[in-house]
Design a protein around this motif. Structure first.
Motif, PDB file in Angstrom:
ATOM      1  N   LYS A  93       8.747   0.279  -5.138  1.00 10.03           N
ATOM      2  CA  LYS A  93       8.184   1.600  -4.833  1.00 10.03           C
ATOM      3  C   LYS A  93       6.873   1.766  -5.590  1.00 10.03           C
ATOM      4  N   CYS A  94       6.127   2.803  -5.217  1.00 10.68           N
ATOM      5  CA  CYS A  94       4.837   3.069  -5.848  1.00 10.68           C
ATOM      6  C   CYS A  94       5.050   3.734  -7.214  1.00 10.68           C
ATOM      7  N   ASP A  95       4.077   3.609  -8.103  1.00 15.86           N
ATOM      8  CA  ASP A  95       4.162   4.294  -9.396  1.00 15.86           C
ATOM      9  C   ASP A  95       4.216   5.817  -9.210  1.00 15.86           C
ATOM     10  N   CYS A  96       3.723   6.318  -8.076  1.00 18.41           N
ATOM     11  CA  CYS A  96       3.791   7.765  -7.812  1.00 18.41           C
ATOM     12  C   CYS A  96       5.174   8.165  -7.309  1.00 18.41           C
ATOM     13  N   GLY A  97       6.057   7.193  -7.115  1.00 20.57           N
ATOM     14  CA  GLY A  97       7.428   7.494  -6.684  1.00 20.57           C
ATOM     15  C   GLY A  97       7.642   7.357  -5.192  1.00 20.57           C
ATOM     16  N   SER A  98       6.554   7.150  -4.454  1.00 22.97           N
ATOM     17  CA  SER A  98       6.663   7.127  -2.989  1.00 22.97           C
ATOM     18  C   SER A  98       7.024   5.725  -2.471  1.00 22.97           C
ATOM     19  N   ILE A  99       7.348   5.655  -1.181  1.00 22.02           N
ATOM     20  CA  ILE A  99       7.630   4.365  -0.528  1.00 22.02           C
ATOM     21  C   ILE A  99       6.351   3.536  -0.389  1.00 22.02           C
ATOM     22  N   ILE A 107       0.838  -1.195   0.000  1.00 26.87           N
ATOM     23  CA  ILE A 107       0.000   0.000   0.000  1.00 26.87           C
ATOM     24  C   ILE A 107       0.877   1.250   0.000  1.00 26.87           C
ATOM     25  N   CYS A 108       0.474   2.251  -0.776  1.00 23.88           N
ATOM     26  CA  CYS A 108       1.153   3.545  -0.758  1.00 23.88           C
ATOM     27  C   CYS A 108       0.301   4.480   0.092  1.00 23.88           C
ATOM     28  N   ARG A 109       0.875   4.971   1.170  1.00 19.99           N
ATOM     29  CA  ARG A 109       0.096   5.830   2.064  1.00 19.99           C
ATOM     30  C   ARG A 109      -0.104   7.229   1.466  1.00 19.99           C
ATOM     31  N   LYS A 110       0.710   7.550   0.432  1.00 21.56           N
ATOM     32  CA  LYS A 110       0.604   8.890  -0.155  1.00 21.56           C
ATOM     33  C   LYS A 110      -0.561   8.971  -1.141  1.00 21.56           C
ATOM     34  N   CYS A 111      -0.591   8.031  -2.122  1.00 24.01           N
ATOM     35  CA  CYS A 111      -1.632   8.149  -3.158  1.00 24.01           C
ATOM     36  C   CYS A 111      -2.694   7.051  -3.022  1.00 24.01           C
ATOM     37  N   LYS A 112      -2.528   6.200  -1.973  1.00 27.84           N
ATOM     38  CA  LYS A 112      -3.512   5.145  -1.647  1.00 27.84           C
ATOM     39  C   LYS A 112      -3.554   3.987  -2.644  1.00 27.84           C
TER      40      LYS A 112
HETATM   41 ZN   LIG Z   1       1.719   6.182  -4.452  1.00 31.97          ZN
END
Ligand SMILES: [Zn+2]
Ligand SMILES: Cc1ncc(COP(=O)(O)O)c(C=O)c1O
Length: 370
Positions: free
Chosen positions: A21-27, A5-10
């Motif tokens: 890593k997430c496709d949005c670049g976040s952890i 799960i990406c806590r930034k973009c859900k």
């Molecule tokens: Zn994300």
């Protein structure tokens, strides 16, 4: 539900597809329902894999292990006060990083990945190299050029390819990110499977205390892989109603490289850019920790604190600890220097646990200079 799960973009992703890593670049984090059968656990071999149903690996045949873990927890007297110290310098490669490497490399084997890259100040590189050697996975480790020779030799003897990157720890991170565009990144700081190995640190402490949580844990922090793993582990035990509280987490940084301490004390929304200076605590000299915000939040939620120590305090603590018959590396002595500082303002009856994170034999050249 077991998933990334990406806590930034859900965003959510399945665990059985290679990803770090997430496709949005976040952890990414892992959502996972652990199971603890205490009687069954106590019947098993004394290794970190006794918590098998709490570790997100599907098939037993993919487990890459040297029967590591369940390290002793020993009372050490600091200024007349007892502190319980987890002996994680006794792991197969000489540091607690084996906890994370065992689980991450097991996952890599499960994904049938045959080649990985990783960057490290030394110890994570040693751990990933050793477990990749056992699993017959090709491994390429990027380190800063001033990494301790003992760690460099370990990485090479395990058969990994060593890339000495000119410049700082941050330059090694930038170099590996390029390589990671093509080859799977077995990163201890990005990859959440690593944290689902280091969380066994919390499981073992609670079991060794009779399935109770200590009042306080004091840990050295750079990228926060032990701290965040411990935080996940204590939370999983708490949510499973095995312990009745989360211990207060006290994080120790070297004053010459303390971005998380600054973010915490100044209540900043972002971890600040800092002017990093040299420190003998090489393992925690991380100027830009990927999971920085997460680390500060974990300390805050636990009602914990940050402490900074300078090189002279670290050296003094190192000498004191070694005089008691333990041999640890300077980075580990940052934590013990933090313990000494913390004790000056702590309540007398508090149950405090800290850790020896790395073995002194890895840093002989540094130790000789001291
Ligand atoms: Zn994300
Ligand atoms: C001996 C030792 N202790 C502590 C740490 C800190 O771990 P982390 O960067 O995950 O916070 C490291 C990291 O390399 C280390 O090598």
């Amino acid at each position: 539900m077991n998933q990334f799960i990406c806590r930034k973009c859900k965003a959510i992703y399945p665990l059985d597809v290679p990803r770090w890593k997430c496709d949005c670049g976040s952890i990414l984090d892992i959502e996972f329902e652990p199971v603890f059968d205490l009687e069954e656990i106590e019947r098993r071999k004394p290794t970190m894999w006794r918590y098998r149903e709490a570790i997100p690996i599907k098939n037993d045949e993919n487990i890459v292990s040297f029967d590591e873990g369940f390290t002793p927890i020993i009372e050490v007297i600091f200024h007349g006060r007892p502190v319980l110290i987890k002996q994680d310098q006794l792991f197969p490669t000489g540091s607690y990083k084996d906890r994370g490497a065992s689980v991450l490399v097991s996952k890599i084997k499960e994904l049938e990945i045959k080649q990985v890259v990783e960057d490290s100040s030394g110890n994570a590189g040693c751990a990933i190299s050793a477990y990749c050697a056992k699993a017959d996975i090709d491994c390429n480790i990027f380190v800063p050029e001033d990494t301790a020779p003992g760690k460099l030799s370990q990485i090479q003897f395990y058969g990994a390819k060593l890339n000495k990157v000119p410049g700082t720890r941050e330059d090694a991170s930038n170099a590996v990110l390029k390589a990671a565009q093509k080859i799977y990144y077995a990163s201890h700081s990005w990859n959440p499977f690593f944290l689902h190995g280091t969380k066994t640190f919390a499981f073992e402490i609670c079991e060794q205390l009779g399935w109770k949580s200590p009042d306080t844990i004091i840990l050295p922090v750079g990228n926060g892989t032990l701290l965040l793993g411990a935080y996940i582990g204590f939370n999983e035990l708490f949510n499973s109603k095995i312990i009745n509280k989360i211990p207060k987490i006290v994080a120790v940084q070297a004053i010459n490289c303390a971005p998380l301490h600054t973010a915490f004390k100044e209540n900043l929304k972002k971890v600040p850019k800092i002017n990093k200076k040299d420190t003998i605590a090489e393992g925690i000299a991380i100027a830009d920790p990927i999971r920085g915000k997460q680390i500060v939040e974990a300390v805050e939620k636990s009602n914990g604190d940050f402490i900074v120590v300078d090189d002279s305090e670290i050296k003094e603590s190192l000498k004191e600890i070694c005089k008691k018959g333990f041999y640890i590396e300077p980075t580990s002595a940052a934590a013990t220097a933090g313990v000494s500082k913390y004790l000056r303002k702590s309540k007398y009856h508090e149950i405090i646990v800290s850790v020896f994170t790395g073995h002194g034999l890895k840093t002989t050249e540094k130790m000789l200079k001291l």
